[in-house]
Design an enzyme around this catalytic site. Structure first.
Site, short mmCIF file in Angstrom:
data_model
loop_
_atom_site.label_atom_id
_atom_site.label_comp_id
_atom_site.label_asym_id
_atom_site.label_seq_id
_atom_site.Cartn_x
_atom_site.Cartn_y
_atom_site.Cartn_z
N TYR A 1 0.83 -1.27 -0.06
CA TYR A 1 -0.18 0.10 -0.01
C TYR A 1 0.94 1.17 0.12
CZ TYR A 1 -3.78 -3.12 1.42
OH TYR A 1 -4.78 -4.35 1.55
N SER B 1 -13.63 -4.88 1.99
CA SER B 1 -14.41 -4.22 0.82
C SER B 1 -15.77 -4.71 1.20
CB SER B 1 -14.24 -4.87 -0.74
OG SER B 1 -12.92 -4.13 -0.81
N LEU C 1 -18.14 -2.87 1.99
CA LEU C 1 -19.33 -2.00 1.27
C LEU C 1 -18.90 -1.94 -0.13
CD1 LEU C 1 -18.62 0.99 3.93
CD2 LEU C 1 -20.61 -0.65 3.79
N PHE D 1 -19.37 1.27 -3.30
CA PHE D 1 -20.40 1.32 -4.05
C PHE D 1 -21.86 1.23 -3.19
CE2 PHE D 1 -23.61 -0.32 -7.13
CZ PHE D 1 -23.42 0.52 -8.37
#
Length: 327
Positions: free
Chosen positions: A56, A202, A204, A208
Site C-alpha cells: 500500500y 471491501s 461496502l 458502491f
C-alpha cells in the site's frame, strides 16, 4: 465502544479499519493529518484491528500507521501483509519463497517502528512455491517472536488446509459483502471447521453500497475503481438498482445504505470482523454505528431479496488483477 470478537485466539474490536485508501487506489489526495486522526478515533471507539500491507503506497501506508500508533502501540492490533508483487504490465503476481517472507517481515517491522506484528498475512499465494515452504518461514517468524498470529488472504479451501497444517491460521481475509459472496460455498465452511476467523475486506463493495457512487463520473480520474468491471458502463446501472432497493430498506430503519450493508456482513457470524476502509473520521463513525444495528430474520430476508446473490453485474477484477486471486 464497540464490542469485541475473536479471530481464533486473537481478540479484536468487532470491526477493524482498512487503511489502504489513505495511501492509494481511491483517488488519493493524501491528508496524513486526517488519516492519523481517523486512526486515533478508531482506537478510541474500540476499533483495534488496523489493516495495512507492504504494497500500500507502496510502503508509505505502513509508515503512516507506525506514526499514528507510536504513542499508543498497546491499544492497536497491527495487521500487515506480504506477497503481492507487480509486473511491468500492471499485472498482479505473488512471491512466497522463504527468504522473501523473512525479508518482507523485517522491512515491515522497520517501517512500522514496532518489535512484533500482531497479525501477519500472506497477501496472495505464490503458485510457484509450495505453501508449506511459505508457512514454514512464517512459523519461524512466530517462533522468533517477530509475529504473533498468522493469516492468509484470498486463498482456496485446499490451500487454507495445507497452510493450517503447518501452522494454525488465525484469520482469513477475503472479499465478502452483499455484492461478493464467492467464499460462502466452500471457503467459509472450511475456515469455520478449522477455527479460523474471517476478515472481510471491501464489505461496502468498494464504496458502491453506500449509494454515493452513481456513475464512473463520480470517481476521480486516478481512482482504481474505473478499471473494475462492476463500475463499467452497462454494469453500473444494473448494480445501482440493488443500491436503490437497499436505500429503501435502510430508510425504514433510519440508517444509511452503507450501514445496512455493513450490518449484514456483521450478521454473518461472531467470527466475522469486517475491515471497512476510510480516511475520514466522519465515515469511520458511521461505519462503527453499524455495529449497533440489529437485523431481524425479516430484515435479513428482505436484504437478501433486494441484493440477490447472483444479481451483481461484472467480475470482481479485470483479468490483469484477477490472475493471482483465489489460489
Amino acid at each position: 465502544m464497540i464490542a469485541t470478537r475473536k479471530l481464533g485466539e486473537l481478540t479484536v474490536g468487532a470491526e477493524g479499519l482498512g487503511l489502504m485508501g489513505m495511501s492509494q487506489a481511491y483517488g488519493v489526495r493524501n491528508d496524513d493529518n486526517e488519516s492519523i486522526a481517523t486512526i486515533h478515533r478508531a482506537l478510541d471507539l474500540g476499533v483495534t484491528l488496523l489493516d495495512t500491507a507492504n504494497v500500500y503506497g507502496p510502503e508509505t501506508n505502513e509508515r503512516l500507521l507506525g506514526r499514528a500508533i507510536a504513542d499508543r502501540r498497546d491499544r492497536a492490533i497491527v495487521a500487515t501483509k506480504f506477497g503481492i508483487v507487480w509486473g511491468a504490465d500492471g499485472s498482479m503476481g505473488a512471491r512466497g519463497d522463504a527468504a522473501y517472507v523473512k525479508q518482507c517481515a523485517e522491512q515491515s517491522l522497520t517501517r512500522l517502528g514496532i518489535d512484533h506484528i500482531d497479525l501477519y498475512y500472506q497477501h496472495r499465494v505464490d503458485p510457484t512455491v509450495p505453501i508449506e515452504e511459505t508457512w514454514g518461514a512464517l512459523s519461524e517468524l512466530v517462533a522468533a517472536g517477530k509475529v504473533r498470529h498468522l493469516g492468509i488472504s484470498e486463498a482456496s479451501a485446499d490451500t487454507i488446509r495445507r497452510a493450517h497444517a503447518v501452522h494454525p491460521i488465525t484469520a482469513l481475509q477475503s472479499e465478502w459483502s452483499l455484492w461478493t459472496r464467492d467464499i460462502e460455498a466452500e471457503i467459509v465452511p472450511t475456515a469455520r471447521e478449522l477455527g479460523i476467523g474471517i476478515v472481510p475486506f471491501s464489505p461496502l463493495g468498494r464504496g458502491f453500497l453506500t449509494g454515493s457512487i452513481t456513475s464512473t463520473d463520480d470517481l476521480p480520474a486516478d481512482d482504481m475503481r474505473r478499471r473494475l468491471p462492476r463500475f463499467a458502463d452497462g454494469n453500473i446501472d444494473t448494480n445501482l438498482a440493488i443500491v436503490t432497493a437497499l436505500r429503501d430498506l435502510a430508510a425504514e430503519k433510519d440508517v444509511t445504505p452503507g450501514q445496512l450493508a455493513l450490518a449484514w456482513v456483521l450478521s454473518r457470524g461472531a467470527d466475522v470482523v469486517p475491515i471497512p476502509g476510510t480516511k475520514r473520521r466522519t465515515y469511520l463513525e458511521q461505519n462503527v454505528a453499524a455495529a449497533g444495528i440489529t437485523l431481524t430474520a425479516d430484515d435479513l430476508a428482505r436484504i437478501e431479496a433486494a441484493a440477490p446473490r447472483d444479481a451483481i453485474a461484472g467480475a470482481r477484477y479485470p483479468e490483469e488483477l484477477a490472475r493471482a486471486a483465489g489460489k
